[in-house]
Design a protein around this motif. Structure first.
Motif, short mmCIF file in Angstrom:
data_model
loop_
_atom_site.label_atom_id
_atom_site.label_comp_id
_atom_site.label_asym_id
_atom_site.label_seq_id
_atom_site.Cartn_x
_atom_site.Cartn_y
_atom_site.Cartn_z
N UNK A 1 -66.95 -72.88 -79.44
CA UNK A 1 -66.56 -71.49 -79.64
C UNK A 1 -67.73 -70.53 -79.45
N UNK A 2 -68.96 -71.04 -79.54
CA UNK A 2 -70.13 -70.17 -79.39
C UNK A 2 -70.53 -70.05 -77.93
N UNK A 3 -71.13 -71.11 -77.37
CA UNK A 3 -71.47 -71.19 -75.95
C UNK A 3 -71.19 -72.61 -75.48
N UNK A 4 -71.24 -72.84 -74.18
CA UNK A 4 -71.07 -74.20 -73.66
C UNK A 4 -72.34 -75.00 -73.93
N UNK A 5 -72.16 -76.28 -74.33
CA UNK A 5 -73.29 -77.14 -74.60
C UNK A 5 -73.45 -78.22 -73.54
N UNK A 6 -74.67 -78.69 -73.39
CA UNK A 6 -74.96 -79.84 -72.54
C UNK A 6 -75.06 -81.03 -73.48
N UNK A 7 -74.01 -81.86 -73.49
CA UNK A 7 -73.83 -82.84 -74.55
C UNK A 7 -74.31 -84.23 -74.14
#
Length: 336
Positions: free
Chosen positions: A33-39
């Motif tokens: 919901x905040x920003x896209x993550x590199x998981x």
């Protein structure tokens, strides 16, 4: 905070494929919901190292671990203070990161050389779907923003692929509903203290803990290092200047100014002014949701400078002032 197209076109088989790759030590672009993550798997040092390499992230800069809503925090933390449990009960899933004493030997690659760990439970349904089946729901995903270190955070899947390439599997969860990074709260001290502001306000946290908002915002010179707290961050390659409304209009009125200027403002373009003009909502939540996408658009417009209208000096705008001041410091740097 209202959802913004958070249930885009992610199918169950894509969730399963993302989990397969994550459990195999690969990277995946993950919507929150905040920003896209590199998981990546937070307990796989080689996988976490791939995040640092892909982003160009300094080795001493910790990453936040994302967990499922039913995860056992005791797996990650040597101690979970009552204040942390109160905040998690009130605001998780949601845009809140808790800094806790890290259990020895756990997720060391995410800690940036510290004995603390940052934990967050994202509310995005796609992130929760991935976390629900990753390692049987008890795994954790290191997931800093899916962009080059210090640059503008991504809030759409297209932003991630434009920056990190199309070989990366990115789950398209739509535009992020919040749009800026989580509030980070240090729970290794009592009362806790805010280390990075977000749209979740100090007053909201204080009401749950029974302390004053001022107590949560006290100086934290001895605090653990946390994500996004360097002086220069969230930055476009184009030089970004923070300016008052009056300064913007006075300078744009000069007929002999040949600079290509982009303006990010909370009011509409007025007659007689020539500039690439973008108007964002005049409320913190609406402004935050659109901020990074607007900065990316202006950064790609071939401008000489980006002028951002100064934000009100009030608590609801604190996190946005924080992001823009860091963006201004990091913008236009040679070699970027």
């Amino acid at each position: 905070m209202s959802a913004v197209n958070t249930d885009a076109q992610v199918r169950p088989r894509e969730i399963v494929e993302a989990v397969r790759r994550l459990e195999a030590g690969e990277l995946v672009g993950l919507p929150t919901e905040t920003v896209y993550g590199l998981a990546a798997d937070a307990e796989n040092p080689e996988a976490v190292a791939k995040i640092y390499a892909a982003k160009g992230r300094p080795a001493d800069h910790p990453v936040i671990v994302h967990v499922h809503r039913l995860a056992d925090l005791g797996h990650w933390a040597a101690e979970v203070p009552e204040t942390a449990r109160q905040l998690a009960a009130a605001f998780w899933p949601g845009p809140l990161t808790l800094i806790l004493p890290r259990k020895p030997g756990v997720a060391q690659a995410c800690a940036g050389g510290q004995d603390t760990i940052g934990l967050r439970c994202p509310s995005h349904p796609v992130a929760q779907a991935v976390l629900a089946i990753f390692k049987g729901g008890q795994g954790g995903l290191a997931a800093p923003s899916a962009n080059r270190f210090g640059r503008i955070s991504p809030t759409t899947a297209a932003h991630v692929q434009a920056e990190l390439g199309h070989d990366l599997l990115v789950l398209d969860g739509g535009a992020c509903a919040v749009g800026i990074e989580s509030t980070i709260v240090d729970c290794t001290v009592q009362p806790p203290r805010i280390l990075r502001p977000g749209l979740l306000q100090a007053a909201d946290l204080a009401a749950v803990l029974g302390v004053s908002a001022e107590a949560l915002q006290r100086p934290a010179d001895d605090a653990p290092r946390v994500a996004g707290a360097l002086p220069a961050h969230y930055a476009p390659r184009t030089a970004l200047l923070l300016r008052t409304r009056e300064q913007i209009h006075a300078d744009l009125a000069q007929a002999n100014d040949t600079r290509r200027i982009g303006v990010l403002a909370r009011h509409a373009l007025e007659d007689g002014i020539s500039a690439t003009w973008m108007q964002l909502p005049d409320d913190p939540a609406g402004y935050a949701q659109r901020l990074y996408a607007a900065l990316r658009e202006l950064d790609q417009a071939g401008l000489d400078q980006i002028w951002v209208e100064a934000l009100p000096p009030t608590q609801p705008w604190l996190a946005l002032r924080d992001r823009l001041s860091r963006a201004a410091r990091g913008s236009g740097a040679p070699g970027n």
